[in-house]
Design a protein around this motif. Structure first.
Motif, short mmCIF file in Angstrom:
data_model
loop_
_atom_site.label_atom_id
_atom_site.label_comp_id
_atom_site.label_asym_id
_atom_site.label_seq_id
_atom_site.Cartn_x
_atom_site.Cartn_y
_atom_site.Cartn_z
N PHE A 182 22.55 -24.61 -31.96
CA PHE A 182 23.17 -25.29 -33.08
C PHE A 182 24.44 -24.54 -33.46
O PHE A 182 24.49 -23.31 -33.37
N PRO A 183 25.49 -25.23 -33.91
CA PRO A 183 26.76 -24.55 -34.20
C PRO A 183 26.79 -23.82 -35.54
O PRO A 183 27.84 -23.40 -35.97
N TRP A 184 25.66 -23.63 -36.20
CA TRP A 184 25.64 -22.91 -37.49
C TRP A 184 24.51 -21.90 -37.47
O TRP A 184 23.58 -21.97 -36.68
N GLY A 185 24.62 -20.93 -38.32
CA GLY A 185 23.57 -19.91 -38.46
C GLY A 185 23.31 -19.18 -37.17
O GLY A 185 24.22 -18.81 -36.42
N ASP A 186 22.03 -18.95 -36.90
CA ASP A 186 21.66 -18.23 -35.68
C ASP A 186 21.56 -19.15 -34.47
O ASP A 186 21.26 -18.70 -33.37
N GLY A 187 21.77 -20.45 -34.67
CA GLY A 187 21.74 -21.40 -33.57
C GLY A 187 20.37 -21.94 -33.26
O GLY A 187 20.21 -22.81 -32.40
N ASN A 188 19.35 -21.47 -33.96
CA ASN A 188 17.99 -21.89 -33.70
C ASN A 188 17.45 -22.80 -34.80
O ASN A 188 16.51 -23.55 -34.58
N HIS A 189 18.03 -22.71 -36.00
CA HIS A 189 17.58 -23.51 -37.13
C HIS A 189 18.40 -24.78 -37.24
O HIS A 189 19.62 -24.76 -37.06
N SER A 190 17.74 -25.92 -37.55
CA SER A 190 18.48 -27.16 -37.76
C SER A 190 19.28 -27.06 -39.06
O SER A 190 19.11 -26.12 -39.84
N LEU A 191 20.14 -28.03 -39.30
CA LEU A 191 21.03 -27.98 -40.45
C LEU A 191 20.24 -27.99 -41.77
O LEU A 191 20.54 -27.25 -42.68
N PHE A 192 19.22 -28.82 -41.87
CA PHE A 192 18.41 -28.91 -43.08
C PHE A 192 17.03 -28.32 -42.80
O PHE A 192 16.00 -28.96 -42.99
N HIS A 193 17.00 -27.09 -42.37
CA HIS A 193 15.76 -26.43 -41.98
C HIS A 193 14.92 -26.08 -43.20
O HIS A 193 15.42 -25.59 -44.22
N ASN A 194 13.63 -26.33 -43.11
CA ASN A 194 12.67 -25.99 -44.15
C ASN A 194 11.65 -25.05 -43.52
O ASN A 194 10.92 -25.43 -42.60
N ASP A 195 11.56 -23.82 -44.02
CA ASP A 195 10.67 -22.82 -43.43
C ASP A 195 9.21 -23.26 -43.43
O ASP A 195 8.44 -22.90 -42.56
N HIS A 196 8.84 -24.03 -44.44
CA HIS A 196 7.44 -24.41 -44.60
C HIS A 196 7.04 -25.57 -43.70
O HIS A 196 5.91 -25.63 -43.23
N LEU A 197 7.95 -26.51 -43.43
CA LEU A 197 7.59 -27.71 -42.69
C LEU A 197 8.18 -27.79 -41.29
O LEU A 197 7.64 -28.48 -40.43
N ASN A 198 9.31 -27.14 -41.02
CA ASN A 198 9.96 -27.23 -39.72
C ASN A 198 9.66 -25.99 -38.89
O ASN A 198 10.02 -24.88 -39.26
N ALA A 199 9.00 -26.22 -37.77
CA ALA A 199 8.67 -25.10 -36.89
C ALA A 199 9.81 -24.82 -35.93
O ALA A 199 10.58 -25.71 -35.57
N LEU A 200 9.91 -23.58 -35.53
CA LEU A 200 10.85 -23.17 -34.48
C LEU A 200 10.12 -23.26 -33.15
O LEU A 200 8.90 -23.50 -33.12
N PRO A 201 10.79 -23.08 -32.02
CA PRO A 201 10.08 -23.17 -30.73
C PRO A 201 8.92 -22.19 -30.61
O PRO A 201 7.95 -22.47 -29.91
N GLY A 202 8.97 -21.07 -31.31
CA GLY A 202 7.88 -20.10 -31.22
C GLY A 202 6.83 -20.24 -32.31
O GLY A 202 5.83 -19.53 -32.30
N GLY A 203 7.00 -21.13 -33.26
CA GLY A 203 6.04 -21.30 -34.35
C GLY A 203 6.75 -21.29 -35.70
O GLY A 203 7.98 -21.28 -35.77
N TYR A 204 5.96 -21.29 -36.75
CA TYR A 204 6.53 -21.28 -38.10
C TYR A 204 7.04 -19.88 -38.45
O TYR A 204 6.55 -18.87 -37.94
N GLU A 205 8.01 -19.81 -39.32
CA GLU A 205 8.59 -18.54 -39.74
C GLU A 205 7.67 -17.86 -40.76
O GLU A 205 7.05 -18.51 -41.59
N GLY A 206 7.63 -16.55 -40.71
CA GLY A 206 6.91 -15.78 -41.73
C GLY A 206 5.43 -15.72 -41.54
O GLY A 206 4.71 -15.22 -42.39
N HIS A 207 4.92 -16.23 -40.44
CA HIS A 207 3.48 -16.19 -40.18
C HIS A 207 3.24 -15.29 -38.97
O HIS A 207 3.79 -15.48 -37.91
N ASP A 208 2.42 -14.31 -39.14
CA ASP A 208 2.07 -13.41 -38.04
C ASP A 208 0.71 -13.82 -37.51
O ASP A 208 -0.33 -13.34 -37.96
N GLU A 209 0.69 -14.75 -36.57
CA GLU A 209 -0.59 -15.22 -36.01
C GLU A 209 -0.69 -14.84 -34.58
O GLU A 209 0.18 -14.72 -33.83
#
Length: 112
Positions: A85-112
Motif C-alpha cells: 500500500f502507498p501509505w504507512g508501512d505498506g501492510n495496513h489498508s487505508l481504513f485499517h481497524n486493529d480489532h476487525l481487520n486482520a493482517l496476513p499474519g493475524g490480528y495485531e496485538g495478539h500473541d497466540e
C-alpha cells in the motif's frame, strides 16, 4: 388581400399570446408560493423528525451491540499482498481497524 389576412392573424396571435403569458405567469406565481410553503411544512414536520428518529435508532443499536473479534483463519486466497500500500508501512489498508481487520499474519496485538 392575403397580406392583410396574415397581418391580422399575426396581431391576434400576439395579443392572445400576451394574455396567455400574463395569465400563466399569475397562476404560476400563486402555485410557486403554495408549493414552497408545502415543502417548507413537509421539511419541518416530516423530514427533520425522520432524521431524528433514525439518529436515535442508530445510537440505541450502537449502545447494545458489542463487537467480538472474529476468529482468524489463514485462508491462502485472502489478504494477498502482491504490492505494498502507498501509505504507512505498506501492510495496513487505508481504513485499517486493529480489532476487525486482520493482517496476513493475524490480528495485531495478539500473541497466540
Amino acid at each position: 388581400m392575403a397580406a392583410l389576412g396574415k397581418l391580422s392573424q399575426a396581431l391576434l396571435r400576439s395579443s392572445f399570446g400576451q394574455t396567455r403569458r400574463q395569465l400563466s405567469a399569475a397562476a404560476s406565481a400563486g402555485h410557486a408560493e403554495n408549493a414552497s410553503r408545502t415543502w417548507k411544512i413537509l421539511s419541518f414536520v416530516v423530514a427533520l423528525p425522520g432524521v431524528a428518529v433514525c439518529m436515535l435508532n442508530m445510537y440505541l443499536k450502537m449502545q447494545e451491540h458489542h463487537h467480538e473479534q472474529p476468529e482468524f483463519i489463514p485462508y491462502s486466497h485472502l489478504r494477498i499482498r502482491t504490492k505494498r500500500f502507498p501509505w504507512g508501512d505498506g501492510n495496513h489498508s487505508l481504513f485499517h481497524n486493529d480489532h476487525l481487520n486482520a493482517l496476513p499474519g493475524g490480528y495485531e496485538g495478539h500473541d497466540e
